[in-house]
Scaffold this motif. Structure first.
Motif, PDB file in Angstrom:
ATOM      1  N   ALA A 108       4.746  -7.520  -0.574  1.00 43.16           N
ATOM      2  CA  ALA A 108       4.093  -6.246  -0.861  1.00 43.16           C
ATOM      3  C   ALA A 108       3.294  -6.406  -2.149  1.00 43.16           C
ATOM      4  O   ALA A 108       3.505  -7.350  -2.915  1.00 43.16           O
ATOM      5  CB  ALA A 108       5.108  -5.121  -0.993  1.00 43.16           C
ATOM      6  N   VAL A 109       2.375  -5.486  -2.392  1.00 43.72           N
ATOM      7  CA  VAL A 109       1.427  -5.650  -3.496  1.00 43.72           C
ATOM      8  C   VAL A 109       1.447  -4.441  -4.417  1.00 43.72           C
ATOM      9  O   VAL A 109       1.080  -3.327  -4.016  1.00 43.72           O
ATOM     10  CB  VAL A 109      -0.005  -5.872  -2.968  1.00 43.72           C
ATOM     11  CG1 VAL A 109      -0.973  -6.072  -4.133  1.00 43.72           C
ATOM     12  CG2 VAL A 109      -0.051  -7.071  -2.024  1.00 43.72           C
ATOM     13  N   ALA A 110       1.885  -4.680  -5.668  1.00 47.41           N
ATOM     14  CA  ALA A 110       1.795  -3.667  -6.715  1.00 47.41           C
ATOM     15  C   ALA A 110       0.618  -3.936  -7.640  1.00 47.41           C
ATOM     16  O   ALA A 110       0.161  -3.036  -8.350  1.00 47.41           O
ATOM     17  CB  ALA A 110       3.087  -3.632  -7.524  1.00 47.41           C
ATOM     18  N   ASP A 111       0.110  -5.163  -7.647  1.00 44.37           N
ATOM     19  CA  ASP A 111      -1.000  -5.570  -8.499  1.00 44.37           C
ATOM     20  C   ASP A 111      -2.273  -4.830  -8.090  1.00 44.37           C
ATOM     21  O   ASP A 111      -2.651  -4.817  -6.913  1.00 44.37           O
ATOM     22  CB  ASP A 111      -1.198  -7.084  -8.364  1.00 44.37           C
ATOM     23  CG  ASP A 111      -2.177  -7.653  -9.385  1.00 44.37           C
ATOM     24  OD1 ASP A 111      -2.703  -6.887 -10.219  1.00 44.37           O
ATOM     25  OD2 ASP A 111      -2.409  -8.875  -9.342  1.00 44.37           O
ATOM     26  N   VAL A 137       1.674  -9.537   4.569  1.00 46.17           N
ATOM     27  CA  VAL A 137       1.487  -8.434   3.634  1.00 46.17           C
ATOM     28  C   VAL A 137       1.923  -7.132   4.308  1.00 46.17           C
ATOM     29  O   VAL A 137       1.405  -6.760   5.364  1.00 46.17           O
ATOM     30  CB  VAL A 137       0.021  -8.322   3.193  1.00 46.17           C
ATOM     31  CG1 VAL A 137      -0.169  -7.135   2.248  1.00 46.17           C
ATOM     32  CG2 VAL A 137      -0.432  -9.612   2.523  1.00 46.17           C
ATOM     33  N   GLU A 138       2.871  -6.452   3.685  1.00 41.37           N
ATOM     34  CA  GLU A 138       3.333  -5.167   4.205  1.00 41.37           C
ATOM     35  C   GLU A 138       2.710  -4.039   3.390  1.00 41.37           C
ATOM     36  O   GLU A 138       3.027  -3.879   2.206  1.00 41.37           O
ATOM     37  CB  GLU A 138       4.857  -5.054   4.131  1.00 41.37           C
ATOM     38  CG  GLU A 138       5.377  -3.721   4.648  1.00 41.37           C
ATOM     39  CD  GLU A 138       6.886  -3.586   4.569  1.00 41.37           C
ATOM     40  OE1 GLU A 138       7.397  -2.547   5.009  1.00 41.37           O
ATOM     41  OE2 GLU A 138       7.548  -4.516   4.051  1.00 41.37           O
ATOM     42  N   PRO A 139       1.813  -3.249   3.988  1.00 40.09           N
ATOM     43  CA  PRO A 139       1.295  -2.084   3.259  1.00 40.09           C
ATOM     44  C   PRO A 139       2.391  -1.035   3.136  1.00 40.09           C
ATOM     45  O   PRO A 139       3.008  -0.645   4.138  1.00 40.09           O
ATOM     46  CB  PRO A 139       0.136  -1.605   4.139  1.00 40.09           C
ATOM     47  CG  PRO A 139       0.423  -2.137   5.502  1.00 40.09           C
ATOM     48  CD  PRO A 139       1.228  -3.389   5.323  1.00 40.09           C
ATOM     49  N   LEU A 148      -3.489  -0.043   6.314  1.00 41.65           N
ATOM     50  CA  LEU A 148      -3.620  -1.157   7.241  1.00 41.65           C
ATOM     51  C   LEU A 148      -4.924  -1.907   7.009  1.00 41.65           C
ATOM     52  O   LEU A 148      -4.964  -3.135   7.076  1.00 41.65           O
ATOM     53  CB  LEU A 148      -3.541  -0.643   8.676  1.00 41.65           C
ATOM     54  CG  LEU A 148      -2.173  -0.126   9.099  1.00 41.65           C
ATOM     55  CD1 LEU A 148      -2.283   0.696  10.378  1.00 41.65           C
ATOM     56  CD2 LEU A 148      -1.195  -1.288   9.286  1.00 41.65           C
ATOM     57  N   SER A 149      -5.978  -1.175   6.731  1.00 40.59           N
ATOM     58  CA  SER A 149      -7.267  -1.831   6.499  1.00 40.59           C
ATOM     59  C   SER A 149      -7.238  -2.685   5.242  1.00 40.59           C
ATOM     60  O   SER A 149      -7.811  -3.779   5.205  1.00 40.59           O
ATOM     61  CB  SER A 149      -8.382  -0.785   6.403  1.00 40.59           C
ATOM     62  OG  SER A 149      -8.125   0.130   5.349  1.00 40.59           O
ATOM     63  N   GLY A 150      -6.549  -2.209   4.205  1.00 41.32           N
ATOM     64  CA  GLY A 150      -6.428  -3.000   2.983  1.00 41.32           C
ATOM     65  C   GLY A 150      -5.646  -4.274   3.203  1.00 41.32           C
ATOM     66  O   GLY A 150      -6.021  -5.351   2.729  1.00 41.32           O
TER      67      GLY A 150
END
Length: 280
Positions: A108-111, A137-139, A148-150
């Motif tokens: 997952a992305v916090a950055d 990558v899990e949105p 989902l697009s990101g």
């Protein structure tokens, strides 16, 4: 045991977070699941770490239970990209995942630095390749990448995959069209239910995600619609293998009341009811 359609079903670690991997494999086998997801790195300080690095007793015991039951490890978790240098951490995760036979690792992305995220994921994908693993990558509705697009854009630039979680898709408002469009990147879908009405704030979203999800069919989410959308996208690409589903359903109250074995069986039963299927 796969379903009669040939679909594989899995038991995610978060459904029984305190259960060590060898026991998780046993629970999954007893309930009829085909695979498990294993948390090889704690997400919070409150979690008990499971030491499944190559050469450890827990890895050896997990592999033995897998051999005895036929249950596989399909995915490992969990790394939250926060902008720091985490390469040593993900390399250790890949070593553990390789030993377990996993093919996917959840990220997952916090950055919020988009270029750094792309650079990080590209490096991670390269590091994972020799281990037969692809980062997914899990949105997540309360993290920096929450669409989902990101997630798909990151996957297309780096070679990563996209992990679809029905709770988060509902909470960030993912559409049927987006699910079809991202289907080629999706290794599996994590299935859970929840109330149709979302929590009011971030704290509520976090609590719901970690401890108050519902079994399939016991909430108000359009699970059939979400699963069907991904499968439609796969069919358009000629991907005929049934979409694997993982039951990621933490519910502290229900698990405590039923006990781990009955909880796992309940998750299997409700998922089969949702699909209108039986075990083969």
């Amino acid at each position: 045991m796969t379903t009669r359609s040939g679909r594989e079903l899995g038991l995610a670690q978060l459904a029984a977070l305190t259960v060590a991997p060898p026991t998780l494999v046993e629970l999954a086998a007893q309930a009829g699941f085909d695979f498990v997801g294993v948390r090889v790195r704690p997400v919070t300080d409150a979690e008990t770490p499971f030491e499944v690095q190559p050469g450890t007793p827990m890895l050896a015991e997990t592999l033995k239970r897998m051999a005895d039951t036929g249950v596989l490890v399909r995915d490992i978790e969990f790394l939250l990209l926060d902008g720091s240098d985490q390469r040593d951490a993900w390399r250790r995760m890949f070593e553990a995942g390789d030993a377990l036979g996993a093919s996917s690792m959840t990220v997952a992305v916090a950055d919020t630095d988009s270029q750094r995220v792309l650079d990080t994921l590209a490096q991670m994908v390269d590091d994972a390749r020799p281990h037969g693993i692809v980062p997914a990558v899990e949105p997540i509705s309360y993290q920096a990448v929450r669409s989902l697009s990101g997630a798909a854009a990151i996957a297309e630039h780096t070679g990563a995959q996209v992990l679809v979680d029905t709770l988060h898709v509902a909470r960030f408002g993912g559409t049927t069209e987006e699910l079809r469009a991202v289907a080629s990147h999706v290794p599996l879908v994590q299935v859970c239910d929840a109330p149709a009405q979302a929590p009011e704030d971030r704290a509520g979203l976090v609590e719901e995600s970690r401890s108050t999800r519902f079994a399939a069919g016991e909430g108000g989410l359009d699970l059939r619609g979400m699963i069907s959308a991904v499968e439609s996208g796969r069919a358009e690409l000629g991907m005929e293998t049934p979409l694997p589903l993982s039951t990621e359903i933490p519910n502290d109250e229900m698990r405590a009341r039923l006990g781990d074995a009955a909880w796992a069986r309940h998750l299997m039963t409700t998922t089969l009811n949702l699909l209108g299927e039986e075990l083969a």
